[in-house]
Scaffold this active site. Structure first.
Site, PDB file in Angstrom:
ATOM      1  N   CYS A 170      -0.528 -15.669  -2.097  1.00 22.31           N
ATOM      2  CA  CYS A 170      -1.094 -15.075  -0.885  1.00 22.31           C
ATOM      3  C   CYS A 170      -2.615 -15.111  -0.963  1.00 22.31           C
ATOM      4  O   CYS A 170      -3.197 -14.724  -1.970  1.00 22.31           O
ATOM      5  CB  CYS A 170      -0.618 -13.632  -0.759  1.00 22.31           C
ATOM      6  N   CYS A 192      -6.878  -7.419   0.205  1.00 24.21           N
ATOM      7  CA  CYS A 192      -6.315  -6.248   0.894  1.00 24.21           C
ATOM      8  C   CYS A 192      -5.771  -5.298  -0.157  1.00 24.21           C
ATOM      9  O   CYS A 192      -5.659  -5.651  -1.324  1.00 24.21           O
ATOM     10  CB  CYS A 192      -5.226  -6.649   1.875  1.00 24.21           C
ATOM     11  N   CYS A 225      -0.767  -5.552  -2.438  1.00 26.92           N
ATOM     12  CA  CYS A 225       0.001  -5.920  -3.627  1.00 26.92           C
ATOM     13  C   CYS A 225      -0.789  -5.704  -4.917  1.00 26.92           C
ATOM     14  O   CYS A 225      -2.003  -5.873  -4.951  1.00 26.92           O
ATOM     15  CB  CYS A 225       0.414  -7.389  -3.557  1.00 26.92           C
ATOM     16  N   CYS A 230       1.387 -11.754   6.155  1.00 24.25           N
ATOM     17  CA  CYS A 230       1.624 -10.917   4.969  1.00 24.25           C
ATOM     18  C   CYS A 230       3.058 -11.084   4.503  1.00 24.25           C
ATOM     19  O   CYS A 230       4.001 -10.891   5.261  1.00 24.25           O
ATOM     20  CB  CYS A 230       1.329  -9.449   5.282  1.00 24.25           C
ATOM     21  N   GLN A 261      12.793   5.120   5.313  1.00 21.09           N
ATOM     22  CA  GLN A 261      12.469   4.284   4.149  1.00 21.09           C
ATOM     23  C   GLN A 261      12.000   2.919   4.630  1.00 21.09           C
ATOM     24  O   GLN A 261      12.639   2.315   5.490  1.00 21.09           O
ATOM     25  CB  GLN A 261      13.726   4.121   3.286  1.00 21.09           C
ATOM     26  N   GLU A 297      14.056  20.349   4.947  1.00 18.56           N
ATOM     27  CA  GLU A 297      12.913  19.459   5.192  1.00 18.56           C
ATOM     28  C   GLU A 297      11.815  20.268   5.882  1.00 18.56           C
ATOM     29  O   GLU A 297      12.092  21.102   6.728  1.00 18.56           O
ATOM     30  CB  GLU A 297      13.390  18.277   6.055  1.00 18.56           C
ATOM     31  N   ASP A 343      14.466  14.925  -3.421  1.00 22.60           N
ATOM     32  CA  ASP A 343      13.752  13.654  -3.196  1.00 22.60           C
ATOM     33  C   ASP A 343      12.338  13.990  -2.727  1.00 22.60           C
ATOM     34  O   ASP A 343      11.965  13.738  -1.587  1.00 22.60           O
ATOM     35  CB  ASP A 343      14.514  12.840  -2.135  1.00 22.60           C
ATOM     36  N   CYS A 398       9.519   9.205  -6.462  1.00 19.20           N
ATOM     37  CA  CYS A 398       8.638   8.062  -6.240  1.00 19.20           C
ATOM     38  C   CYS A 398       7.453   8.095  -7.202  1.00 19.20           C
ATOM     39  O   CYS A 398       6.532   7.304  -7.085  1.00 19.20           O
ATOM     40  CB  CYS A 398       8.175   8.015  -4.787  1.00 19.20           C
TER      41      CYS A 398
END
Ligand code: SAH
Length: 447
Positions: free
Chosen positions: A71, A77, A80, A154, A279, A328, A376, A404
């Site tokens: 890329c 940017c 990644c 992208c 997600q 939530e 989560d 995460c």
């Protein structure tokens, strides 16, 4: 060591953000865009007491993991972190990182289960928010900055997004659409926001604007229909007139089609509006949820799904479980969760709007005793209070922790261990290939 020194450095590790690290005279040197196994000539940019930052002048001996980045934007940017190493190497690295942090911070020396990963690491995102530069080109912000870099095609996004951007840029140019300027807060178009429901092939286009109306919107709709009429299900504006880094405002209006698109996740129809949480990697989220279900064994159980977003984890287990309670903090997400339950004919799920710790406290006072608790949370993990309520009051057989951020997961695993919950197994999941992020689902059981 001093600024501007040049050294030869062997890269032996990476940071959580994906920057290479080498040791030199006992100091850690951080060098972006290097790979474990590289030897590089490095120029020192900044020196601190025990560490320094450098930049690569030349890779003198490349790591066996290296590949040529596919890329043009890589490194420009902020997207990644790993286009310069093979995907297999990235997966190895991510598993290793999760293992190390669970050992070091969590105090548990346990090999992870094989990382959940896609066969191809590209084009997995179903959502993108592109800032528009003053010359009317969509792009992404550079790393840790608000400089807009044109993003071309992208590789993390579906090709359809690139085609939509090309049409939109043409429309901007032909109709002289005014572009928002962060510095002066003048101008109209702030972001182009695209959402795609992979399972149903539905596209949502949202123009985020500093105003109430979008001029020439009929021309935009015509152009988008010309490109992909059968996929185009919704064109909207989102009004954001505040001086803020937050991309979306609270109010949307539909210009064409419906107010929402619908995706299907683990057999559950999920309604997506511009503001709903979902997600970004549908296929891998599905496999992550399947792993969570494998750990939770929901058959006949009462399940508490904390930090439930639009309710998708709990709802995906609802037809086997006895009951689901989701908690939530964002009211709109709770509404979405309630809608999703109803829309799927699910009658054994209810949702509570509130802070997870406070709601858990309240539920325990009501005498609720879930068999399984799923959490989560966002990156900061969960509170010690919540861990105590789960371990002392609910006392479920098992806790499923979807995380995460491996570091806060590890911290919380340690706290759970002090309250009789041991880690049985954990599985990393690559929901964000080519970026530095990695998800983990951990299975804890009461001693
Ligand atoms: N389980 C969902 C969402 C996970 S993201 C899914 O898989 O799609 C984490 C969620 O936690 C977000 O929806 C966020 O709004 C919510 N959240 C953040 N802080 C919270 C808190 N203190 N109490 C409850 N929910 C919270």
């Amino acid at each position: 060591m001093q600024k501007n020194d040049e050294i030869i450095l062997k890269i032996t590790d990476v940071t959580a953000e994906g920057s290479g690290i080498g040791k030199y005279n006992g100091m850690a040197i951080f060098v972006p865009l290097t790979a474990v196994g590289d030897t590089a000539r490095v120029k020192i940019l900044k020196v601190k007491k025990t560490y320094a930052y450098g930049k690569v002048i030349e890779i003198t001996e490349p790591s066996p993991d290296r590949i040529f980045p596919d890329c043009d934007c890589f490194n420009r940017c902020g997207g990644c972190a790993y286009r310069h190493i093979s995907y297999q190497a990235e997966l190895r690295l991510k598993s290793q990182k999760v293992y190390e942090v669970i050992k070091r911070i969590g105090g548990v020396d346990m090999e992870p289960q094989p990382i959940i990963s896609p066969s191809l690491p590209d084009r997995y995102r179903n959502k993108a928010q592109y800032p528009v530069s003053p010359d009317g080109k969509a792009g992404f912000y550079a790393f840790h900055s608000h400089r807009i870099v044109p993003c071309g095609d992208c590789l993390l996004q579906p090709q359809l997004f690139t085609e939509v951007l090309t049409e939109t840029e043409k429309w901007i140019d032909e109709n002289n659409i005014s572009i928002y300027d962060e510095a002066t807060q003048k101008g109209l178009l702030r972001h182009i926001y695209l959402r795609y429901a992979e399972k149903t092939d539905e596209l949502m286009f949202t123009a985020v604007i500093n105003g109430d109306t979008l001029p020439f919107w009929q021309e935009l709709v015509t152009a988008l229909k010309g490109l992909c009429e059968y996929r185009l299900k919704s064109v909207q504006i989102n009004k954001n007139k505040s001086k803020t880094n937050v991309i979306l405002g609270e109010e949307c209006a539909t210009l064409y089609g419906e107010d929402f698109i619908t995706d299907i996740l683990c057999g559950i129809k999920v309604r997506l509006s511009p503001l709903s949480f979902y997600q970004v990697n549908r296929n891998m989220a599905e496999r992550l949820y399947q792993k969570a279900a494998e750990y939770a064994k929901p058959e006949g159980k009462n399940i508490l799904d904390l930090y439930c977003g639009a309710g998708t984890i709990g709802l995906s287990m609802a037809n086997q479980a006895k009951s689901i309670i989701g908690v939530e903090i964002i009211p709109q997400a709770v509404k979405d969760a309630q809608f999703n339950a109803e829309n799927n004919g699910i009658k054994n799920a209810r949702f509570i709007c509130g802070d997870a710790s406070a709601a858990a406290e309240q539920l325990s006072k009501e005498g609720i005793t879930p068999d399984t608790v799923i959490v989560d949370p966002p990156r900061k993990g969960i509170t010690p209070e919540l861990i105590s309520i789960i371990a002392q009051k609910f006392k479920p057989e098992q806790v499923i922790y979807v995380s995460c951020d491996p570091a806060t997961l590890a911290r919380d695993i340690k706290l759970f261990a002090q309250q009789n919950y041991t880690l049985v197994e954990y599985t990393p999941a690559d929901l964000f290939p080519r970026t530095a992020h990695v998800e983990t689902v951990a299975f804890l059981s009461r001693k």
